[in-house]
Design a protein around this motif. Sequence first.
Motif, PDB file in Angstrom:
ATOM      1  N   ARG A 249      57.900  24.705  49.441  1.00 44.74           N
ATOM      2  CA  ARG A 249      58.657  25.743  50.149  1.00 44.74           C
ATOM      3  C   ARG A 249      58.386  27.107  49.526  1.00 44.74           C
ATOM      4  N   GLN A 250      58.297  27.138  48.219  1.00 42.93           N
ATOM      5  CA  GLN A 250      58.030  28.382  47.505  1.00 42.93           C
ATOM      6  C   GLN A 250      57.299  28.061  46.219  1.00 42.93           C
ATOM      7  N   PRO A 251      56.007  28.423  46.107  1.00 35.59           N
ATOM      8  CA  PRO A 251      55.272  28.133  44.874  1.00 35.59           C
ATOM      9  C   PRO A 251      55.844  28.943  43.713  1.00 35.59           C
ATOM     10  N   PRO A 252      55.686  28.470  42.489  1.00 38.35           N
ATOM     11  CA  PRO A 252      56.175  29.219  41.323  1.00 38.35           C
ATOM     12  C   PRO A 252      55.602  30.632  41.292  1.00 38.35           C
ATOM     13  N   LYS A 253      56.349  31.524  40.699  1.00 37.61           N
ATOM     14  CA  LYS A 253      55.935  32.931  40.641  1.00 37.61           C
ATOM     15  C   LYS A 253      54.583  33.083  39.952  1.00 37.61           C
ATOM     16  N   LYS A 254      54.313  32.275  38.916  1.00 31.30           N
ATOM     17  CA  LYS A 254      53.044  32.402  38.194  1.00 31.30           C
ATOM     18  C   LYS A 254      51.859  32.080  39.106  1.00 31.30           C
ATOM     19  N   ILE A 255      52.054  31.139  40.049  1.00 28.56           N
ATOM     20  CA  ILE A 255      50.988  30.808  40.992  1.00 28.56           C
ATOM     21  C   ILE A 255      50.803  31.946  41.983  1.00 28.56           C
ATOM     22  N   ARG A 256      51.908  32.491  42.487  1.00 28.04           N
ATOM     23  CA  ARG A 256      51.822  33.611  43.431  1.00 28.04           C
ATOM     24  C   ARG A 256      51.130  34.813  42.804  1.00 28.04           C
ATOM     25  N   LEU A 257      51.471  35.103  41.549  1.00 25.94           N
ATOM     26  CA  LEU A 257      50.857  36.238  40.861  1.00 25.94           C
ATOM     27  C   LEU A 257      49.375  36.008  40.596  1.00 25.94           C
ATOM     28  N   LEU A 258      49.018  34.768  40.228  1.00 31.49           N
ATOM     29  CA  LEU A 258      47.614  34.456  39.964  1.00 31.49           C
ATOM     30  C   LEU A 258      46.790  34.567  41.247  1.00 31.49           C
ATOM     31  N   ILE A 259      47.340  34.072  42.363  1.00 28.86           N
ATOM     32  CA  ILE A 259      46.633  34.179  43.652  1.00 28.86           C
ATOM     33  C   ILE A 259      46.391  35.637  43.997  1.00 28.86           C
ATOM     34  N   GLU A 260      47.397  36.465  43.835  1.00 29.11           N
ATOM     35  CA  GLU A 260      47.248  37.882  44.177  1.00 29.11           C
ATOM     36  C   GLU A 260      46.244  38.564  43.242  1.00 29.11           C
ATOM     37  N   HIS A 261      46.257  38.182  41.970  1.00 29.85           N
ATOM     38  CA  HIS A 261      45.306  38.740  41.006  1.00 29.85           C
ATOM     39  C   HIS A 261      43.877  38.359  41.393  1.00 29.85           C
ATOM     40  N   ILE A 262      43.663  37.098  41.720  1.00 31.60           N
ATOM     41  CA  ILE A 262      42.335  36.623  42.122  1.00 31.60           C
ATOM     42  C   ILE A 262      41.906  37.280  43.425  1.00 31.60           C
ATOM     43  N   ARG A 263      42.818  37.355  44.378  1.00 30.80           N
ATOM     44  CA  ARG A 263      42.506  37.974  45.674  1.00 30.80           C
ATOM     45  C   ARG A 263      42.020  39.406  45.481  1.00 30.80           C
ATOM     46  N   GLN A 264      42.698  40.165  44.634  1.00 33.44           N
ATOM     47  CA  GLN A 264      42.315  41.556  44.422  1.00 33.44           C
ATOM     48  C   GLN A 264      40.935  41.674  43.778  1.00 33.44           C
ATOM     49  N   LYS A 265      40.615  40.746  42.870  1.00 33.10           N
ATOM     50  CA  LYS A 265      39.299  40.766  42.229  1.00 33.10           C
ATOM     51  C   LYS A 265      38.190  40.510  43.248  1.00 33.10           C
ATOM     52  N   TYR A 266      38.447  39.591  44.204  1.00 28.63           N
ATOM     53  CA  TYR A 266      37.470  39.377  45.275  1.00 28.63           C
ATOM     54  C   TYR A 266      37.327  40.637  46.119  1.00 28.63           C
ATOM     55  N   LEU A 267      38.445  41.229  46.507  1.00 24.97           N
ATOM     56  CA  LEU A 267      38.393  42.400  47.390  1.00 24.97           C
ATOM     57  C   LEU A 267      37.722  43.588  46.722  1.00 24.97           C
ATOM     58  N   ASP A 268      37.829  43.669  45.388  1.00 21.14           N
ATOM     59  CA  ASP A 268      37.187  44.756  44.666  1.00 21.14           C
ATOM     60  C   ASP A 268      35.667  44.748  44.822  1.00 21.14           C
ATOM     61  N   ILE A 269      35.098  43.546  45.030  1.00 25.43           N
ATOM     62  CA  ILE A 269      33.637  43.455  45.182  1.00 25.43           C
ATOM     63  C   ILE A 269      33.285  42.801  46.524  1.00 25.43           C
ATOM     64  N   ARG A 270      34.087  43.080  47.540  1.00 28.81           N
ATOM     65  CA  ARG A 270      33.852  42.460  48.849  1.00 28.81           C
ATOM     66  C   ARG A 270      32.483  42.790  49.420  1.00 28.81           C
ATOM     67  N   HIS A 271      31.896  43.915  48.997  1.00 29.66           N
ATOM     68  CA  HIS A 271      30.563  44.282  49.498  1.00 29.66           C
ATOM     69  C   HIS A 271      29.504  43.253  49.100  1.00 29.66           C
TER      70      HIS A 271
END
Length: 300
Positions: free
Chosen positions: A276-298
């Motif tokens: 229903r709601q993943p732990p905050k540490k998982i949510r934060l890690l996903i967002e951190h990883i997502r941003q790293k991908y978007l930083d080099i999306r080119h």
Amino acid sequence: MPKTDDLVLFAQVAEYGSFSKVAEINSLTNSVVSKRIKKLEESLGVQLLYRTTRKLTLTDAGRTLYQGAKTVKQAADEAFDAVSGFGEAISGHIKISVPTISGELLLAEAVAEFCSQYPGLTIDMSLENRFVDLIDEGFDLVIRTGYLEDSSLIARHILDSQWVVCAAPGYIARHGRPQQPHDLKAHNCLQYAYQTTGASDWEFKGEGKNQMIKVSGNLSTDNPIALRKGALGGHGIAYVPRCLVYQDITRGDLIDLFPDQVGKRLGIYAVYPFTRQPPKKIRLLIEHIRQKYLDIRHCF
């Protein structure tokens, strides 16, 4: 015996009267919700819903089941709420699996950086291309490139990975440059045995739908780094994710042979078990990883 998760899903469908709304709430697709309700009906041997293009209506059996199902949903909600605070501390351990290319390109550094931000956290990261079983193997989070079929998992799309067909200038000088995808049949094609896709079936854009070109060559491997080195050495033509060879193409060490014609494009997803709601540490890690991908999306 029906699964508790399917009873909760049915209770939501009964409450909202919409597969699409329930799909959105649970980060599922409409078809997955529909299939799980259909499976519930089959397991019980009764029809639970009348389906029309405009609305969903409960049958008599559906109304009866809903009375019990909403109690199950309420109990589950209360249980999750009671322990939600335990998941908020940014500490403990996370076990994740990531693809080898993304792992070497950006995730190894990104995850190490995340650990530095939260000293009370430890992460066990596996770099592998196989589709691991999150539940049986105890993974908290997996970064996957490909298609998601398991409806017991939640997937958050990060971005898409475009594939390319490339070769070294030396190979082209010796063997000529293929002008059309069908010309590849006369070349030595280095094949990437990736997941369940056919290593010798290369996908190209076509009118109406994509076409598959059957190629052949003297090397097939499930290791993308080995494939890249083979292409750089001038030993053949490779069909790989663009991010693997982006710098090589930029420097001119490899030539993108069909920049506008390759049809293969796979989604990159952050995947975790259905909760229903993943732990905050998982949510934060996903967002951190997502941003790293978007930083080099080119590169993708």
